[in-house]
Design an enzyme around this catalytic site. Structure first.
Site, short mmCIF file in Angstrom:
data_model
loop_
_atom_site.label_atom_id
_atom_site.label_comp_id
_atom_site.label_asym_id
_atom_site.label_seq_id
_atom_site.Cartn_x
_atom_site.Cartn_y
_atom_site.Cartn_z
CG ASP A 20 -5.45 -0.81 2.42
OD1 ASP A 20 -4.83 -1.59 1.67
OD2 ASP A 20 -6.05 0.19 2.00
CG HIS A 52 -1.86 1.12 1.27
ND1 HIS A 52 -3.02 1.14 0.51
CD2 HIS A 52 -1.82 2.31 1.92
CE1 HIS A 52 -3.65 2.28 0.72
NE2 HIS A 52 -2.94 3.01 1.56
C1 GRF Z 1 1.48 0.71 -6.24
O1 GRF Z 1 1.53 2.07 -5.95
C2 GRF Z 1 1.04 -0.07 -5.05
O2 GRF Z 1 1.40 0.51 -3.84
C3 GRF Z 1 -0.44 -0.05 -5.19
O3 GRF Z 1 -0.67 -0.12 -6.57
C4 GRF Z 1 0.44 0.38 -7.27
C5 GRF Z 1 0.90 -0.66 -8.24
O4 GRF Z 1 1.85 -0.14 -9.09
N1 GRF Z 1 -1.04 -1.08 -4.38
P1 GRF Z 1 2.67 -1.06 -10.10
O5 GRF Z 1 1.67 -1.73 -11.02
O6 GRF Z 1 3.47 -2.04 -9.30
O7 GRF Z 1 3.53 -0.10 -10.86
#
Ligand code: GRF
Length: 203
Positions: A153, A112
């Site tokens: 979360d 998160h």
């Molecule tokens: C990240 O910011 C993560 O924290 C959230 O979704 C986003 C995924 O980004 N849960 P990516 O696809 O790994 O670039």
């Protein structure tokens, strides 16, 4: 050929799936920094950057849209068929179906982009999280890797990495700084849980 006995990871990406966390995990596995291998990438769409990159890398990819009939069962089955031991959510935006939580009990992790328990919960994803952090006038933010439960979360926090929020930050500039921390946080959390994991049986 001797099959690898490394525990397998199943990475669940979201519809927009940029694949930043996926790449960071794959690179850490390839460098031997995380003693595991990616066994399957599951995406709701076949044409997002995460799916395309996975296919290019020769990783096993399954497209399973949440609209699919018996979605939860299909997801759990795909992960089991790929001999996945740990499930990593990376941009997966929904509550995980009970079938997957039951099959993998406390072996599901999520990342998160804020310091939970602050700025989490339903609807808190993507830029909305960073907008809320900037609006609240926080002086620091970061990311959290935690175990997944049936609620958004929540679940045991495994790793948090912090970064400053600068006075002239927008949600976008903060998101970019947090993402740099995310790249380190997932491999760290995986190292932590794998250290105490029972060795996977050889196939
Ligand atoms: C990240 O910011 C993560 O924290 C959230 O979704 C986003 C995924 O980004 N849960 P990516 O696809 O790994 O670039």
């Amino acid at each position: 050929m001797i099959a690898s006995s490394l525990p397998r990871l199943g990475i669940l990406v979201g519809p927009k799936g940029r694949g930043t966390n996926l790449r960071a995990i794959q690179e850490a596995c390839a460098a031997g920094e995380v003693p595991a291998e990616i066994g399957l990438v599951v995406s709701p769409k076949a044409d997002n950057p995460a799916s395309l990159w996975s296919a290019e890398q020769g990783l096993a990819v399954r497209t399973i849209p949440p609209t699919e009939e018996r979605y939860g069962e299909a997801l759990a089955e795909a992960l089991r068929d790929a001999n996945v031991r740990w499930v990593c959510l990376a941009g997966y935006l929904r509550l995980l179906p009970a079938e997957v939580l039951e099959a993998f009990s406390d072996r599901v992790l999520n990342i998160h982009p804020a310091l939970l328990p602050k700025f989490g919960g339903q609807g808190m994803y993507g830029l909305r999280v960073h907008e809320a952090v900037v609006a609240a006038g926080e002086s620091e933010s970061g990311c959290t890797v935690h175990r997944v439960t049936e609620r958004y979360d929540e679940g045991q926090v495994l790793v948090q990495r912090r970064c400053p929020v600068l006075p002239d930050d927008t949600a976008e500039t903060l998101a970019a700084r947090v993402l740099e921390e995310e790249k380190r946080a997932y491999p760290e959390a995986l190292r932590l849980v794998l250290r105490t994991d029972a060795p996977a049986k050889s196939l």
